[in-house]
Structure formats: C-alpha cells, structure tokens
Design an enzyme around this catalytic site. Structure first.
Site, mmCIF file in Angstrom:
data_model
loop_
_atom_site.group_PDB
_atom_site.id
_atom_site.type_symbol
_atom_site.label_atom_id
_atom_site.label_comp_id
_atom_site.label_asym_id
_atom_site.label_seq_id
_atom_site.Cartn_x
_atom_site.Cartn_y
_atom_site.Cartn_z
ATOM 1 N N ASP A 199 0.860 -1.192 0.000
ATOM 2 C CA ASP A 199 0.000 0.000 0.000
ATOM 3 C C ASP A 199 0.886 1.229 0.000
ATOM 4 O OD1 ASP A 199 -2.251 1.792 0.272
ATOM 5 O OD2 ASP A 199 -3.346 0.166 1.245
ATOM 6 N N GLY A 225 4.259 1.573 -1.941
ATOM 7 C CA GLY A 225 4.226 1.921 -3.353
ATOM 8 C C GLY A 225 2.809 2.101 -3.842
ATOM 9 N N PHE A 227 0.097 0.835 -6.913
ATOM 10 C CA PHE A 227 -0.046 -0.196 -7.948
ATOM 11 C C PHE A 227 -0.232 0.393 -9.338
ATOM 12 C CE2 PHE A 227 -4.127 -0.619 -5.349
ATOM 13 C CZ PHE A 227 -4.847 0.341 -6.053
ATOM 14 N N HIS A 246 -13.386 -1.298 -6.373
ATOM 15 C CA HIS A 246 -14.529 -0.385 -6.510
ATOM 16 C C HIS A 246 -14.133 1.088 -6.387
ATOM 17 C CE1 HIS A 246 -15.690 -0.497 -1.901
ATOM 18 N NE2 HIS A 246 -14.505 0.021 -2.116
#
Length: 338
Positions: A199, A225, A227, A246
């Site tokens: 995360d 980091g 994604f 979502h």
C-alpha cells in the site's frame, strides 16, 4: 414492499423512508460522543448521568436516548439506559469486533457527501471535498480512514479465512491492504502463512502499530508503493484484492487485476471480493455502496462479477470461481496455472 422492508406503496411508508437518515444520524452521534463506550465503563446510567458525562444540554436528550432504545441499540430498565447486545459487541472502542470506525467515517465523510447527491448525479463529480492524496497527507484523517477499513475487515476477514482453503499455500499478499488488518486476521488464524501488505508508504507506521498490537511482528512485512506507478516488489501464493477495485473505473480495474496476476506465484490464486452488483433482485446495500463511490471517488463504483471475470481471463488466470462472502460481498477465486 421495497427491499428496505418499508411499504412504499403507501404515503406513510414513503414519508418514513424519507426520514431514514434520521435513524442513521442518531447512531452516528452516539458513536461520535462515545456513548456506548462510556456505558460499558459505567454500566447503565440515568439520563442525567449521561447528560453530565458527555457535557450535553439536556434538551432533546430523552428523545434521543429513547430513539436509540427504539432502534434496538440501547435498553432501558428502571430509568437507566444501557447498551443492547449489538451495541455492546460492535460499538465499544477497543473491542476486537468494533465497527464504529466505519460509523465515524460515515458521519464525517459520507453523511455530508450524500447531501450533495443531486450535484453528483448532474456532474459525475465526487462530492466529499477531499481527494485521497489529501487524506494520506493528514495523519488524523488517515487514521480515521484506516479505522473505517478495519471495521469492514473485522467483519469480512474471519469469513474469508473460512471460505478459502489456505492449507496448500505458504504466503499471502494483500494489495491495497491498508494497515494490514485483513492480512493480520488471515495470518493470525493460519499461522503457517507469511503475510505481506502492499500500500502507499504513508500506511507503514500504522501497519507497524497494528501488527505489534496483533503480536505478529516478524510474521508480516509492509511494502510501500502505488499499484499504478510501481512494480509490486513481492510475490505470494495467494494475493487478495478486497474493497479495492470499486475505488476505480473499469479501465483501471483491468490494470490492477493484470498487475495482481504478476504477483501471484505459479499455482496460486488471486482472491477478489467486493459488494458486486448482479442482474437479479436489487441489493439495496450494494447499490448504496456504489453511490458512495460516486460521492467520494473520481471514477469508482461497484461492478458486476462478470467484469472482473473478464479481466482475470484476459490477464491470464486459468479459471475463476464465484461464491457469496459475508452478508453482501461476492468472492472471486482466480487460479493461476502451475
């Protein structure tokens, strides 16, 4: 009869539905004031004792307490108010199954944003007033956010542990895993696993705090980091994406699933869960959460399971299985060939 249980074929039912936000705000205020936590400490209290303990004026106090009683959150006996079973189990700070973090976040963020639903539907723009890059720079607001996520994973985590056979695998990676609450529930229940969380770097101090609290220091590792811009620096036998997709639009969801594929070891699995939308009977809770995403993100929404099934096959997963998880979530198990 609507899916809320209210008879909206009558004027009385429609009026009651229009006032449903009042019930929610009564609960949010009780959590904000720490009412249930204080009643656990003191035991059942009189109206006057509650007034003094929380510094309240008194006007309207009996109505508020009686409304919480009518909603089943308090019990009243002999002029004293105490916690009902559900409130005592889930709304007392410090308890393992505390979900008040979600209620607190709803009060501060979602409740004001829903007042601007008309604007959101007209413009397609989020209405929360703060983008997530602002949230992560403010330690107090970030802690509120992680408290909300902990509340959700406290509910779904134990069910995920039982819904999947973890026995053949040795490691788990939670992508977008916040401060590691879900991963700690899994590793704490299946101690043969090594845990990883990926995360944003700002989550790491809160991760260290949570993992120490759970007694799992050394069993879990944090990797900072994004994604979207960074490679995921670790692989695992099982990768989880829970209540993450979502937050983004369909194109971004496809990219995240593809990146997750690369993080799954051969023969492993990707577990995706969300409040997915189906073509059958309307699930009010999931539609509400989808509108939450309209109000607080720049492109997010809930989505049908079929969308992620398509993304998973395109990424290279050999098979996908769908099953219910918790009261409202759908779990997709995407298996990677060995």
């Amino acid at each position: 009869m609507s899916h809320t249980g209210l008879d909206v074929s009558t004027s009385a039912g429609i009026i009651r539905l229009s006032n449903a936000f009042c019930d929610a705000k009564a609960l949010m205020t009780a959590v904000e004031l720490g009412l249930f936590t204080k009643l656990r400490e003191t035991g059942p209290a009189t109206e006057e004792e509650i007034r003094q303990a929380h510094g309240l004026h008194g006007r309207g106090l009996s109505d508020w307490l009686n409304l919480l009683t009518a909603l089943g959150l308090l019990e009243r006996r002999g002029g004293r108010y105490g916690n009902a079973k559900g409130a005592d189990s889930f709304l007392v700070q410090g308890e393992k199954e505390y979900v008040g973090g979600f209620v607190e976040r709803s009060n501060r963020n979602l409740y004001p944003a829903w007042g601007k639903l008309t604007d959101a539907l007209r413009t397609g723009e989020q209405q929360s007033g703060s983008h997530f890059d602002v949230v992560i720079q403010n330690p107090q607001i970030l802690r509120q956010f992680t408290g909300m996520m902990d509340a959700l994973t406290n509910v779904v985590g134990p069910e995920l542990v039982e819904a999947f056979d973890w026995g053949p695998y040795g490691s788990v990676l939670d992508i977008g895993g916040c401060r590691g609450n879900l991963c700690s529930i899994i590793v704490g229940s299946r101690p043969h696993l090594t845990g990883h969380v990926f995360d944003l770097p700002q989550m790491e101090p809160l991760f260290d705090e949570k993992i120490a609290e759970r007694g799992l220091t050394g069993k879990m590792n944090f990797h900072g980091g994004s994604f979207f811009t960074d490679d995921i620096p670790v692989t695992a036998d099982v990768v989880t994406l829970g209540h993450v997709l979502h937050d983004w639009d369909a194109e971004q969801r496809e990219k995240i699933v593809a990146k997750a594929f690369g993080a799954v070891n051969p023969g492993g699995a990707l577990l995706v869960y969300d409040r997915m939308l189906e073509d059958g009977p309307a699930y009010v809770e999931n539609l509400v959460i989808s509108l939450d995403m309209l109000l607080v993100t720049d492109g997010g929404s809930e989505y049908p399971a079929a969308e992620v099934v398509s993304h998973a096959h395109k990424a290279g997963f050999a098979s996908v299985e769908a099953s219910p998880l918790s009261d409202y979530d759908t779990l997709l198990v995407c298996r990677k060939a060995g």
